[in-house]
Design a protein around this motif. Structure first.
Motif, PDB file in Angstrom:
ATOM      1  N   UNK A  35      50.484  31.622 -91.743  1.00 32.37           N
ATOM      2  CA  UNK A  35      51.557  32.319 -91.023  1.00 32.37           C
ATOM      3  C   UNK A  35      52.129  33.440 -91.887  1.00 32.37           C
ATOM      4  N   UNK A  36      52.306  33.196 -93.180  1.00 32.80           N
ATOM      5  CA  UNK A  36      52.789  34.253 -94.087  1.00 32.80           C
ATOM      6  C   UNK A  36      51.798  35.416 -94.101  1.00 32.80           C
ATOM      7  N   UNK A  37      50.519  35.122 -94.165  1.00 33.73           N
ATOM      8  CA  UNK A  37      49.478  36.155 -94.143  1.00 33.73           C
ATOM      9  C   UNK A  37      49.530  36.923 -92.824  1.00 33.73           C
ATOM     10  N   UNK A  38      49.662  36.182 -91.722  1.00 34.66           N
ATOM     11  CA  UNK A  38      49.699  36.789 -90.390  1.00 34.66           C
ATOM     12  C   UNK A  38      50.923  37.687 -90.220  1.00 34.66           C
ATOM     13  N   UNK A  39      52.024  37.301 -90.848  1.00 34.47           N
ATOM     14  CA  UNK A  39      53.262  38.081 -90.757  1.00 34.47           C
ATOM     15  C   UNK A  39      53.275  39.233 -91.756  1.00 34.47           C
ATOM     16  N   UNK A  40      52.170  39.364 -92.495  1.00 30.95           N
ATOM     17  CA  UNK A  40      52.013  40.423 -93.499  1.00 30.95           C
ATOM     18  C   UNK A  40      53.152  40.412 -94.513  1.00 30.95           C
ATOM     19  N   UNK A  41      53.398  39.237 -95.076  1.00 30.73           N
ATOM     20  CA  UNK A  41      54.418  39.071 -96.106  1.00 30.73           C
ATOM     21  C   UNK A  41      53.726  38.940 -97.460  1.00 30.73           C
ATOM     22  N   UNK A  42      53.441  40.079 -98.120  1.00 29.93           N
ATOM     23  CA  UNK A  42      52.651  40.045 -99.355  1.00 29.93           C
ATOM     24  C   UNK A  42      53.328  39.312-100.517  1.00 29.93           C
ATOM     25  N   UNK A  43      54.634  39.306-100.557  1.00 25.38           N
ATOM     26  CA  UNK A  43      55.337  38.672-101.667  1.00 25.38           C
ATOM     27  C   UNK A  43      55.676  37.214-101.385  1.00 25.38           C
ATOM     28  N   UNK A  44      55.263  36.719-100.231  1.00 25.13           N
ATOM     29  CA  UNK A  44      55.565  35.344 -99.848  1.00 25.13           C
ATOM     30  C   UNK A  44      54.244  34.590 -99.773  1.00 25.13           C
ATOM     31  N   UNK A  45      54.139  33.493-100.524  1.00 25.41           N
ATOM     32  CA  UNK A  45      52.894  32.738-100.498  1.00 25.41           C
ATOM     33  C   UNK A  45      52.804  31.824 -99.282  1.00 25.41           C
ATOM     34  N   UNK A  46      53.946  31.355 -98.806  1.00 24.69           N
ATOM     35  CA  UNK A  46      53.977  30.569 -97.582  1.00 24.69           C
ATOM     36  C   UNK A  46      55.386  30.586 -97.011  1.00 24.69           C
ATOM     37  N   UNK A  47      55.486  30.266 -95.735  1.00 21.64           N
ATOM     38  CA  UNK A  47      56.775  30.258 -95.062  1.00 21.64           C
ATOM     39  C   UNK A  47      57.230  28.815 -94.855  1.00 21.64           C
ATOM     40  N   UNK A  48      58.446  28.663 -94.378  1.00 22.89           N
ATOM     41  CA  UNK A  48      58.995  27.324 -94.146  1.00 22.89           C
ATOM     42  C   UNK A  48      58.480  26.763 -92.807  1.00 22.89           C
ATOM     43  N   UNK A  49      58.604  25.454 -92.615  1.00 22.27           N
ATOM     44  CA  UNK A  49      58.234  24.889 -91.311  1.00 22.27           C
ATOM     45  C   UNK A  49      59.007  25.525 -90.150  1.00 22.27           C
ATOM     46  N   UNK A  50      60.269  25.825 -90.360  1.00 23.65           N
ATOM     47  CA  UNK A  50      61.067  26.455 -89.303  1.00 23.65           C
ATOM     48  C   UNK A  50      60.551  27.862 -88.991  1.00 23.65           C
ATOM     49  N   UNK A  51      60.160  28.612 -90.029  1.00 22.88           N
ATOM     50  CA  UNK A  51      59.595  29.949 -89.793  1.00 22.88           C
ATOM     51  C   UNK A  51      58.259  29.852 -89.062  1.00 22.88           C
ATOM     52  N   UNK A  52      57.477  28.822 -89.366  1.00 25.20           N
ATOM     53  CA  UNK A  52      56.227  28.589 -88.631  1.00 25.20           C
ATOM     54  C   UNK A  52      56.528  28.338 -87.162  1.00 25.20           C
ATOM     55  N   UNK A  53      57.499  27.493 -86.914  1.00 31.80           N
ATOM     56  CA  UNK A  53      57.896  27.172 -85.537  1.00 31.80           C
ATOM     57  C   UNK A  53      58.289  28.439 -84.787  1.00 31.80           C
ATOM     58  N   UNK A  54      59.131  29.251 -85.411  1.00 34.36           N
ATOM     59  CA  UNK A  54      59.579  30.494 -84.780  1.00 34.36           C
ATOM     60  C   UNK A  54      58.410  31.432 -84.509  1.00 34.36           C
ATOM     61  N   UNK A  55      57.466  31.492 -85.438  1.00 29.01           N
ATOM     62  CA  UNK A  55      56.289  32.349 -85.264  1.00 29.01           C
ATOM     63  C   UNK A  55      55.461  31.882 -84.063  1.00 29.01           C
ATOM     64  N   UNK A  56      55.253  30.584 -83.953  1.00 23.95           N
ATOM     65  CA  UNK A  56      54.490  30.036 -82.833  1.00 23.95           C
ATOM     66  C   UNK A  56      55.196  30.338 -81.509  1.00 23.95           C
ATOM     67  N   UNK A  57      56.492  30.094 -81.467  1.00 23.33           N
ATOM     68  CA  UNK A  57      57.238  30.352 -80.234  1.00 23.33           C
ATOM     69  C   UNK A  57      57.136  31.818 -79.831  1.00 23.33           C
ATOM     70  N   UNK A  58      57.289  32.711 -80.800  1.00 22.57           N
ATOM     71  CA  UNK A  58      57.211  34.144 -80.524  1.00 22.57           C
ATOM     72  C   UNK A  58      55.818  34.534 -80.052  1.00 22.57           C
ATOM     73  N   UNK A  59      54.799  34.092 -80.782  1.00 15.62           N
ATOM     74  CA  UNK A  59      53.428  34.459 -80.451  1.00 15.62           C
ATOM     75  C   UNK A  59      52.989  33.925 -79.087  1.00 15.62           C
ATOM     76  N   UNK A  60      53.502  32.767 -78.720  1.00 18.26           N
ATOM     77  CA  UNK A  60      53.112  32.150 -77.447  1.00 18.26           C
ATOM     78  C   UNK A  60      54.080  32.471 -76.318  1.00 18.26           C
ATOM     79  N   UNK A  61      55.182  33.148 -76.634  1.00 18.12           N
ATOM     80  CA  UNK A  61      56.127  33.577 -75.607  1.00 18.12           C
ATOM     81  C   UNK A  61      56.874  32.440 -74.935  1.00 18.12           C
ATOM     82  N   UNK A  62      57.247  31.434 -75.728  1.00 25.90           N
ATOM     83  CA  UNK A  62      57.957  30.280 -75.174  1.00 25.90           C
ATOM     84  C   UNK A  62      59.213  29.990 -75.999  1.00 25.90           C
TER      85      UNK A  62
END
Length: 104
Positions: A35-62
């Motif tokens: 998810x960090x790679x997909x969000x193009x966050x070069x200085x972040x090695x990984x995101x939090x579970x909550x950020x993953x959740x938000x990314x999924x919701x946004x990407x899936x439109x729900x």
């Protein structure tokens, strides 16, 4: 002889409801890196579970992961397009981690 308890067979990951898959992957360190790679966050090695959740919701439109469960046709909140988008995201993740060939 000591009797032992048999473990119930585990449901394969791909057979679990999409909402459960998403919840499990949000807690997975490799998925967090994806998810960090997909969000193009070069200085972040990984995101939090909550950020993953938000990314999924946004990407899936729900608004909730439960909307991904298209196979639960009794649920009024299910969304076939969201389920398809989740499947595409999972395929991209599997390709990113080398589990399958890159999708065309």
């Amino acid at each position: 002889m000591i009797p032992f308890e048999r473990e119930e067979p585990r449901t394969p990951f791909g057979d679990k409801p999409r909402s459960q898959q998403a919840g499990m992957l949000c807690k997975d360190a490799t998925f967090q890196k994806f998810v960090a790679w997909r969000m193009e966050l070069p200085d972040v090695t990984r995101v939090t579970p909550e950020e993953c959740r938000e990314h999924i919701l946004f990407q899936c439109g729900v608004e909730s992961r439960k909307w991904l469960d298209w196979q639960n046709r009794k649920a009024s909140h299910c969304n076939r397009r969201a389920a398809d988008l989740w499947d595409e995201l999972r395929t991209e993740y599997d390709a990113w981690r080398g589990k399958i060939a890159a999708p065309r």
